[in-house]
Design a protein around this motif. Structure first.
Motif, short mmCIF file in Angstrom:
data_model
loop_
_atom_site.label_atom_id
_atom_site.label_comp_id
_atom_site.label_asym_id
_atom_site.label_seq_id
_atom_site.Cartn_x
_atom_site.Cartn_y
_atom_site.Cartn_z
N SER A 68 14.19 5.34 -3.33
CA SER A 68 14.95 6.25 -4.19
C SER A 68 14.01 7.34 -4.70
O SER A 68 12.79 7.16 -4.75
CB SER A 68 15.55 5.49 -5.38
N GLY A 69 14.59 8.47 -5.08
CA GLY A 69 13.80 9.55 -5.63
C GLY A 69 13.07 10.34 -4.56
O GLY A 69 13.15 10.05 -3.36
N PRO A 70 12.29 11.33 -4.97
CA PRO A 70 11.57 12.18 -4.00
C PRO A 70 10.48 11.40 -3.29
O PRO A 70 9.85 10.50 -3.87
CB PRO A 70 10.97 13.29 -4.89
N ALA B 239 13.77 0.47 -8.01
CA ALA B 239 14.52 1.54 -7.36
C ALA B 239 14.28 1.54 -5.86
O ALA B 239 14.57 2.53 -5.19
CB ALA B 239 14.13 2.89 -7.96
N HIS B 240 13.74 0.46 -5.32
CA HIS B 240 13.48 0.38 -3.89
C HIS B 240 13.75 -1.04 -3.39
O HIS B 240 13.81 -1.99 -4.18
CB HIS B 240 12.04 0.77 -3.57
N THR C 274 0.83 -1.21 0.00
CA THR C 274 0.00 0.00 0.00
C THR C 274 0.87 1.26 0.00
O THR C 274 0.59 2.23 -0.72
CB THR C 274 -0.93 0.00 1.22
N ILE C 275 1.92 1.24 0.81
CA ILE C 275 2.83 2.39 0.85
C ILE C 275 3.50 2.59 -0.50
O ILE C 275 3.59 3.71 -1.02
CB ILE C 275 3.88 2.18 1.96
N GLY D 56 3.85 5.49 -5.97
CA GLY D 56 3.99 5.27 -7.40
C GLY D 56 5.00 4.19 -7.75
O GLY D 56 5.49 4.13 -8.89
N ALA D 57 5.32 3.32 -6.80
CA ALA D 57 6.30 2.25 -7.03
C ALA D 57 5.59 0.91 -7.14
O ALA D 57 4.45 0.75 -6.70
CB ALA D 57 7.32 2.22 -5.90
#
Length: 387
Positions: free
Chosen positions: A227-229, A212-213, A192-193, A198-199
């Protein structure tokens, strides 16, 4: 002395070994000592290297788990063997017959061949098992990062490539736990997180795109390396809806994930309930303050000041910092405005602007404590510097 020279030569020749510290460096020294001692035994007794294969297979498996590049491992043995042979030639050549030197050279070649074969077989087998389940392999990678078993930038990059990951150089660490201590964070909670950010959900391994995670779970908590914002407001909303709370740490070098994880855990372990009064996630400033308040050996007053006050330390924001200080010392916006000789509305604007910059509202008890502590530490440090 020979062991130290061998390890120094390995670290000089192979960049991946230069970053090793503590237990990992001790392990390299122990392996070098045992290997050189065994090589000497084989030369003296004309022994058989075959019985040593299980030990070197175990080393190959361990190095595959560490993510250390295979080429670097094999090169390390060649470098150490070269140091050994040169030591014998430089210090004992007068005592040896040409046949002895020839026997030593052939022994080193046979031994390196057998050791390389054992390490390559075990290393490859482990990697094949690891990559057969990408989700499990990626979780194991994060476990290694959290435990400090992976602190070489070269090894991290190599393992990321093997697991088809594209991680940021300074990822953010998120730890979440259920608000009810009896409950545990589930895979659904973590998915859910990730969806909210958006991952790809970590339970969905069908997406062939590089990730990226990283995700894993430890005890009742869930851990994500992002990763990322990252939108803190989105995370707060998702966590509140899922009855979760936790800690979001700022981006730090990926090799420092273990230290960041320990700091976040210390914060979550000791945070009072009212620290979550207006949000679900603690931050770096909260954890630095809690480490200080609980007198941990890792407490750092400079880190408390910088992480809590943030932009308020800038001279251009001194009026905002003065407004916060006056509000904390007097207790009301009206009294603080009178102390600073400004209109109450001006003081309220300064408090609102300070809240936007730091995420801290001095009207809340926990934030007031954090801001007051950081301000006092800053003033004490300034007073000490002027003495």
């Amino acid at each position: 002395m020979l062991v130290a020279r061998s390890v120094d030569a390995v670290r000089e020749a192979i960049p991946a070994y230069r970053d090793l510290r503590g237990p990992q460096l001790d392990e390299v020294e122990n392996i070098a000592r045992a290997s050189l001692h065994r090589l000497l035994e084989l030369w003296i007794d004309d022994g058989d290297i075959e019985r040593d294969r299980p030990a070197f297979r175990a080393i190959g498996t361990a190095r595959a788990a560490d993510g250390r590049p295979l080429t670097d491992i094999l090169r390390a043995y060649r470098v150490a063997a070269d140091v050994f042979v040169r030591h014998v030639v430089d210090h004992h050549l007068d005592e040896l017959e040409p046949a002895d030197v020839a026997d030593l050279s052939l022994l080193v070649l046979r031994t390196l061949d057998a050791v390389s074969e054992a390490i390559i077989d075990a290393y490859t087998a482990y990697r094949d098992r690891l990559t057969s389940d990408r989700g499990q392999a990626q979780a194991a990678f994060l476990d290694d990062l959290l435990a400090g078993r992976q602190n070489s930038s070269g090894a991290i990059a190599d393992r990321s490539r093997q697991l088809d990951l594209v991680l940021a150089g300074r990822p953010r660490l998120l730890i979440v736990a259920a608000t009810d201590p009896a409950d545990s964070v589930s895979d659904d909670d973590l998915d859910t997180i990730l969806r909210a950010l958006g991952a790809s959900p970590h339970t969905d391994q069908s997406d062939p795109a590089p990730r990226a995670h990283l995700c894993t779970r430890r005890g009742t908590r869930g851990i994500l390396l992002l990763s990322g914002p990252v939108d803190r407001a989105v995370l707060d909303t998702v966590c509140a809806a899922s009855d979760l709370r936790g800690c979001l740490m700022p981006g730090r070098p990926i090799a420092d994930v273990a230290a960041t994880y320990r700091l976040a855990c210390d914060g979550l372990d000791t945070a009072p309930g009212h620290a979550f009064a207006d949000r679900e996630l603690l931050d770096d400033g909260d954890c630095q303050l809690l480490v200080l308040l609980t007198a941990r050996a890792t407490a750092d007053t400079d880190a408390v000041v910088s992480s809590v006050l943030g932009p308020l330390r800038d001279p251009s924001n001194s009026h905002l910092l003065d407004g916060v200080r006056a509000f904390i010392s007097t207790g009301t916006a009206t009294a603080a405005a009178a102390e600073l000789h400004v209109h109450p509305q001006t003081l309220r604007y300064r408090l609102r602007r300070a809240r936007e910059l730091t995420g801290r509202d001095p009207r809340h008890a926990w934030h007031r404590l954090a801001l007051d502590t950081a301000i006092q530490l800053r003033q004490l440090d300034g007073a000490l510097r002027t003495r």
